[in-house]
Each structure stands twice: as structure tokens, then as C-alpha cells.
Design an enzyme around this catalytic site. Sequence first.
Site, PDB file in Angstrom:
ATOM      1  N   SER A  29      -0.667  -5.589   9.859  1.00  0.00           N
ATOM      2  CA  SER A  29      -0.153  -6.005   8.895  1.00  0.00           C
ATOM      3  C   SER A  29       0.792  -7.009   9.370  1.00  0.00           C
ATOM      4  CB  SER A  29       0.033  -5.220   7.616  1.00  0.00           C
ATOM      5  OG  SER A  29       0.565  -6.237   6.553  1.00  0.00           O
ATOM      6  N   LYS A  50      -3.603 -12.245  11.520  1.00  0.00           N
ATOM      7  CA  LYS A  50      -4.961 -12.244  11.412  1.00  0.00           C
ATOM      8  C   LYS A  50      -5.386 -13.559  10.078  1.00  0.00           C
ATOM      9  CE  LYS A  50      -5.364  -8.167   9.960  1.00  0.00           C
ATOM     10  NZ  LYS A  50      -3.963  -7.721   9.891  1.00  0.00           N
ATOM     11  N   THR A  51      -4.694 -13.415   9.248  1.00  0.00           N
ATOM     12  CA  THR A  51      -5.183 -14.402   8.171  1.00  0.00           C
ATOM     13  C   THR A  51      -4.599 -15.714   8.582  1.00  0.00           C
ATOM     14  OG1 THR A  51      -4.982 -12.674   6.463  1.00  0.00           O
ATOM     15  CG2 THR A  51      -4.855 -14.906   5.810  1.00  0.00           C
ATOM     16  N   ASP A  56      -9.868 -10.053   7.433  1.00  0.00           N
ATOM     17  CA  ASP A  56      -9.407  -8.824   7.675  1.00  0.00           C
ATOM     18  C   ASP A  56     -10.116  -7.674   8.153  1.00  0.00           C
ATOM     19  OD1 ASP A  56      -6.683  -7.663   7.032  1.00  0.00           O
ATOM     20  OD2 ASP A  56      -7.584  -6.584   5.500  1.00  0.00           O
ATOM     21  N   ARG A  71       0.948  -1.298   0.095  1.00  0.00           N
ATOM     22  CA  ARG A  71      -0.032  -0.247   0.011  1.00  0.00           C
ATOM     23  C   ARG A  71       0.798   1.314  -0.149  1.00  0.00           C
ATOM     24  NH1 ARG A  71      -1.939   0.645   4.371  1.00  0.00           N
ATOM     25  NH2 ARG A  71      -1.207  -1.213   5.424  1.00  0.00           N
ATOM     26  N   ARG A 128       1.544 -12.303  -2.381  1.00  0.00           N
ATOM     27  CA  ARG A 128       0.209 -12.514  -1.603  1.00  0.00           C
ATOM     28  C   ARG A 128      -0.545 -13.499  -2.668  1.00  0.00           C
ATOM     29  NH1 ARG A 128      -2.078  -9.463   2.788  1.00  0.00           N
ATOM     30  NH2 ARG A 128      -0.427  -7.767   2.968  1.00  0.00           N
ATOM     31  N   LYS A 176      -8.943  -2.292   0.602  1.00  0.00           N
ATOM     32  CA  LYS A 176      -8.686  -1.401   1.789  1.00  0.00           C
ATOM     33  C   LYS A 176      -9.547   0.079   1.585  1.00  0.00           C
ATOM     34  CE  LYS A 176      -5.983  -3.594   4.677  1.00  0.00           C
ATOM     35  NZ  LYS A 176      -6.232  -4.562   5.855  1.00  0.00           N
ATOM     36  N   HIS A 180     -10.207  -3.971  12.004  1.00  0.00           N
ATOM     37  CA  HIS A 180      -9.460  -4.360  11.162  1.00  0.00           C
ATOM     38  C   HIS A 180      -9.079  -5.842  11.807  1.00  0.00           C
ATOM     39  CE1 HIS A 180      -4.814  -4.241   9.394  1.00  0.00           C
ATOM     40  NE2 HIS A 180      -5.858  -4.671   8.548  1.00  0.00           N
TER      41      HIS A 180
HETATM   42  N1  LIG Z   1       3.434 -17.704  15.560  1.00  0.00           N
HETATM   43  C1  LIG Z   1       3.005 -17.160  14.477  1.00  0.00           C
HETATM   44  N2  LIG Z   1       1.680 -16.827  14.321  1.00  0.00           N
HETATM   45  C2  LIG Z   1       1.186 -16.289  13.395  1.00  0.00           C
HETATM   46  N3  LIG Z   1       1.850 -15.938  12.107  1.00  0.00           N
HETATM   47  C3  LIG Z   1       3.311 -16.461  11.884  1.00  0.00           C
HETATM   48  C4  LIG Z   1       3.770 -16.952  13.206  1.00  0.00           C
HETATM   49  N4  LIG Z   1       5.094 -17.179  13.042  1.00  0.00           N
HETATM   50  C5  LIG Z   1       5.171 -16.670  11.730  1.00  0.00           C
HETATM   51  N5  LIG Z   1       4.204 -16.278  11.136  1.00  0.00           N
HETATM   52  C6  LIG Z   1       4.123 -15.935   9.705  1.00  0.00           C
HETATM   53  O1  LIG Z   1       3.791 -14.410   9.608  1.00  0.00           O
HETATM   54  C7  LIG Z   1       2.939 -14.110   8.801  1.00  0.00           C
HETATM   55  C8  LIG Z   1       1.370 -13.414   9.287  1.00  0.00           C
HETATM   56  O2  LIG Z   1       0.718 -12.899   8.236  1.00  0.00           O
HETATM   57  P1  LIG Z   1      -0.648 -12.616   8.261  1.00  0.00           P
HETATM   58  O3  LIG Z   1      -1.461 -13.925   9.037  1.00  0.00           O
HETATM   59  O4  LIG Z   1      -0.853 -12.335   6.703  1.00  0.00           O
HETATM   60  O5  LIG Z   1      -0.945 -11.237   9.033  1.00  0.00           O
HETATM   61  P2  LIG Z   1      -2.058 -10.542   8.746  1.00  0.00           P
HETATM   62  O6  LIG Z   1      -3.242 -10.972   8.105  1.00  0.00           O
HETATM   63  O7  LIG Z   1      -2.643  -9.868  10.086  1.00  0.00           O
HETATM   64  O8  LIG Z   1      -1.473  -9.292   7.957  1.00  0.00           O
HETATM   65  C9  LIG Z   1       2.617 -15.302   8.215  1.00  0.00           C
HETATM   66  O9  LIG Z   1       3.426 -15.254   6.870  1.00  0.00           O
HETATM   67  C10 LIG Z   1       2.925 -16.436   8.880  1.00  0.00           C
HETATM   68  O10 LIG Z   1       3.468 -17.522   8.217  1.00  0.00           O
HETATM   69  C1  LIG Z   2      -3.731  -6.054   2.733  1.00  0.00           C
HETATM   70  C2  LIG Z   2      -3.600  -5.626   3.600  1.00  0.00           C
HETATM   71  O1  LIG Z   2      -3.738  -6.142   4.827  1.00  0.00           O
HETATM   72  P1  LIG Z   2      -2.916  -7.385   5.782  1.00  0.00           P
HETATM   73  O2  LIG Z   2      -1.502  -6.945   5.671  1.00  0.00           O
HETATM   74  O3  LIG Z   2      -3.586  -6.825   7.065  1.00  0.00           O
HETATM   75  O4  LIG Z   2      -3.705  -8.583   5.660  1.00  0.00           O
HETATM   76  C3  LIG Z   2      -2.474  -4.591   3.451  1.00  0.00           C
HETATM   77  O5  LIG Z   2      -2.129  -4.005   4.498  1.00  0.00           O
HETATM   78  O6  LIG Z   2      -2.034  -4.095   2.450  1.00  0.00           O
HETATM   79 MN   LIG Z   3      -4.195 -10.532   6.290  1.00  0.00          MN
END
Ligand SMILES: Nc1ncnc2c1ncn2[C@@H]1O[C@H](COP(=O)(O)OP(=O)(O)O)[C@@H](O)[C@H]1O
Ligand SMILES: C=C(OP(=O)(O)O)C(=O)O
Ligand SMILES: [Mn+2]
Length: 536
Positions: free
Chosen positions: A238, A242-243, A257, A61, A322, A201, A220
Site C-alpha cells: 500500500s 501501483k494505482t 490492484d 483495513r 480514497r 480485499k 497484489h
Molecule cells: N514517485 C512517486 N511514484 C508514485 N507515487 C508517488 C510518487 N511520489 C508521490 N507519490 C504518491 O504516493 C501515493 C502512491 O499511492 P498509490 O498509487 O495509491 O499506491 P498503491 O496503489 O500501491 O497503494 C500517491 O498518493 C502518489 O501521489
Molecule cells: C485498498 C488497499 O490497497 P492499496 O492501498 O494497495 O491500494 C488497502 O490496503 O486497504
Molecule cells: Mn492502490
Amino acid sequence: MTRNGLYNSTHGLEKQGFHAPRAVYYNLTEAELYEKSLKRDEAILSAHGALVARTGAHTGRSAKDKFIVRDGQVDEKIWWDNNKSIAPDAFDRLHADMLAHADGKDLFVQDLLGGADADHRIPVRVVGENAWHSLFIRNLLIRPERDALRSFVPKMTIIDLPSFTADPDRHGCRSETVIAVDLTRMIVLIGGTSYAGEMKKSVFTALNYLLPESGVMPMHCSANVGNDGDVAIFFGLSGTGKTTLSADPARTLIGDDEHGWSENGIFNFEGGCYAKTIRLSAEAEPEIFATTRRFGTVLENVVLDDARVPDFDDGTLTENTRCAYPLHYIANASETGRAGQPSNIIMLTADAFGVMPPIAKLTPAQAMYHFLSGYTAKVAGTEKGVTEPEATFSTCFGAPFMPRHPSEYGNLLRDLIARHGVNCWLVNTGWTGGAYGTGQRMPITATRTLLQAALGGALSDSLFRTDPNFGFDIPVSVEGVDPAILDPRGTWADGAAYDEQARKLADMFIANFEKFAHHVEIDVMDAAPRFLQAAE
Ligand SMILES: Nc1ncnc2c1ncn2[C@@H]1O[C@H](COP(=O)(O)OP(=O)(O)O)[C@@H](O)[C@H]1O
Ligand SMILES: C=C(OP(=O)(O)O)C(=O)O
Ligand SMILES: [Mn+2]
């Protein structure tokens, strides 16, 4: 203009000011968008049938290039300390120039919904020049029934033209990239970036503005629900998980998200997920990994090997690789995108300082303190060998998407937590055994086990100790987890070094929170780290 596809002919693009596009493709389906993307050389196929696209320069972003139109209607409602403004006449010039830029081009239109709750949703039209972006947003938002497209009337329009070059002098922006949001007319103009996440977003930003007026809390966060109907939501910036953590084979996924919380319970704003794929493995994240091998999934900036198999360890284009897929690509995802009132709130932080415990129980006042702080820590400049982590405080765990003052969201959340007696937890998915550089990332399996214990109620009879720095309660033992990791200080080789790092972090929290001092009750101020009082 030639028109193709299914749509409401009384609400065509000519009504929205487009003069002379070459052709307009309304609501094309996956197969059609694949064909267009491939024929136009926008994307290639992976070995397993995913559509693989690159964004070029912008792989994330462009937060600094986002503006909200400052008109008389929104002026008093927007938190201008956090949001950049653009004058209405500059926005109008940008709008006119973007409409002209679309002349002679093929345009792809998707008519979609933001919000799974019919009482609190917005019909969104996304108009863009890239077929792959059209597939992305079709995956991410909620699709109306095919028949309903004939009567679809958009209340929000996103015009997404990555090849448009903005002019700061003429358009009142900062660079050639612009995301300009008119919250009165509900028009978003995206130019000069191909990062697909900007579109989703933007819908989030609009709902974050609209929903508080109806008493609905926009968040969020990701969300899932257990077999006995217990709902959990996971706030986090980020990269905090979460995901990853909401995709749980033992729980039904609501969304990864963006959600709203109303008198009816929680609801997803979206109909799809946007997962990070850097170092994605089938072992650690089987549900998400499986989505990368399906027709319909969009892989963004993912590098393929010479057999067209994704190499998720390859971060040469970006670390922010992604994959975007509809919710139902996760086996146990909700069909409605809705669930009841939450019983647990998890606040995720990826603490690269290695100070925060892997899990802590928060009082409602502590939850409010951490929600308003919105802490995580990123690892800065890894490629240059700089190993010092950088703290981020992003209020409501999502400052770039929050048009209103954090106290509006904070008050809504405080009341909801109290009304529904929600348990709140802080979970560190970041570093353990030291800061980034000496320690390691918290094992996902440990985080999952701790979450299972918290959500399943197993922690309610645990013995807790109070953290001397942050004042929250940390369980002393949790079945299935090495008790050593529960005490972060004990995981460090040098306890005094931990104390010093913890003190630095506590000081950062205190300095950051000063701006909220006049907006919160005394109990929230008391939830601040108390290292200083304890030590002196
Ligand atoms: N203990 C953990 N818990 C959650 N994610 C972890 C952990 N260790 C490593 N990771 C990595 O961190 C990243 C978390 O990203 P994501 O779930 O996409 O975050 P968000 O959705 O909040 O942006 C992923 O690439 C995941 O594989
Ligand atoms: C898509 C996004 O959200 P997140 O990294 O929280 O998944 C972003 O921040 O661009
Ligand atoms: Mn996410």
C-alpha cells in the site's frame, strides 16, 4: 421481506439464511444507490456529483481483526504463521448473530464477478446495510450483463454489517471489529468497520486461496499494456504507487490492484479502482483527478470545502482518503480487463530511508528475493514529530491477503518469469536525497520517465553499475532524467551517513529473510544484500 430490483428469484437472500430484513434491494444502479444513500443520510454530494461518505473510526483495513476459519478442509493449506484462525463454531455463532442483526433492516445486494477471465472467476454476492457500500463494491468488482443477473448463482457471499458489534468472548475474535473468512463455504463476515476496502480485499483473499490450485498466480499488483501489446505489472504494498503509476496516458490500464497470471496471460480481478486522494493534484495525476469529478465516483473520508469542492490536502479524517470508480472512468482503460503475457515486472518500494535507487535491474533470483521480502518503509508517527521511518517486510507484497505459504506463490512466479523471459525491475518511489526528514519524495515525473525507459526497452543498451550493498544493477544514465538521482549515495549530503543507513537496511533484509532460507534455491539466497561480505 419486500424485494426490489433485478435478481435470480431462485437464489434470494432467504436461501442464504436471512430471516426478516425490512426490505431487500437487489442490484440497484448508480442513480438508485445515490438516492438511497442521500435519503438515508449515509453520504452527501460533492460539487461535481461524486458521492462523499465517511467511515467513522476505521479509516483503513483492520488487519489484526481478520480471521480464517480453521476447518479440516483448509487446515493444511493455510499458512497459519501469517493468518489468524477462528474456530468453526465461533464463526457459526458470528454468522447467526449477524443474520439476526440484519432483521428489520434494509439490505442492499450486489451480484458481481471477481476475475475478468471466465475460466478463473468467482461470482460474488455482497449483502450489506449501507447503500454507499453497495455503490462502492459495484464500482470495484466486475458487473455481469443485466440479463445475466436473472440466472446469477453466487459462489462467494460477503455479509457486510458495519453497525454490528462483535463480541470477542462469543465470536472468537479480538475486538468489536471482525473480518471472518470461511474459505470452504466461501462466506466472509465483516462487522464493526465501515472502511469499504475490506470488501474488495476479501475477494482478493479468496482468489489468493483458490487460484494456485489451478496453477494461476494471484498477485497484489497493478497492470497496464503498451501500444505494441507489451504488458507490465507493478507489485507493491500500500502506498508504493501501483494505482498512481498504472494510470499512464501512453498505456492501456488493465487494473490498479489485484490480478491473476495464467496460461492465457494476465487478468484483472476487479472492474474498478480505489485510488488514494491525499494531496492528489490535477498536474501530477490528471487521469485520477478527473475521476473525482464524476457522477458515480465514491469519495471516502475526503473533506469538502464550503462550496462542496474536495480539499485533497485535508487529512483531518485520515491520510488514507480514497476515491472509488469503475475502470472506464480512466480514459484509456481496457474493456476486457485482460492482456497477454507480461514482458516486464516492476517491484515498487517506497523506501523512506532513501537508500534504494530510483530504478534497478533485477536478475530472476534477485526478483524472487525481493518478491519474498516484500519491502517498503512507512513514515511512523509524523504528527508527533517522530521522523524515523519504519521498515515493513510483507511477503509477496501482500502478506495480509495471502492465505497460503509464500513459497507457493513464489514458485508460481519463478516459473512464470522463466517461461516468459520477463525483465524484472525494482523501483523506489520513496525518498531521495536523504531519509524521510532530510530528503524528499521521489518526483513522480522522474519515476514515470524511468518507467517509460524500462518498459520501452531504452534501458537495454544502457551502461549499468552494480550496487555494492544490494548487488543489483543500476543504470548510470537515462535520457530525460538528472543522472544525479540515479545514484542514491550521491544524493545524500553525507556519504558516510548513507553507508550507515544502507547497512542498517541490508541487515533488516537479511534478518527478515531467515525464515525463507529453507524454502528457496541457493541462487535466491545469494541475491541477499552483500554489504557485510563486501565490507569485511
Ligand atoms: N514517485 C512517486 N511514484 C508514485 N507515487 C508517488 C510518487 N511520489 C508521490 N507519490 C504518491 O504516493 C501515493 C502512491 O499511492 P498509490 O498509487 O495509491 O499506491 P498503491 O496503489 O500501491 O497503494 C500517491 O498518493 C502518489 O501521489
Ligand atoms: C485498498 C488497499 O490497497 P492499496 O492501498 O494497495 O491500494 C488497502 O490496503 O486497504
Ligand atoms: Mn492502490
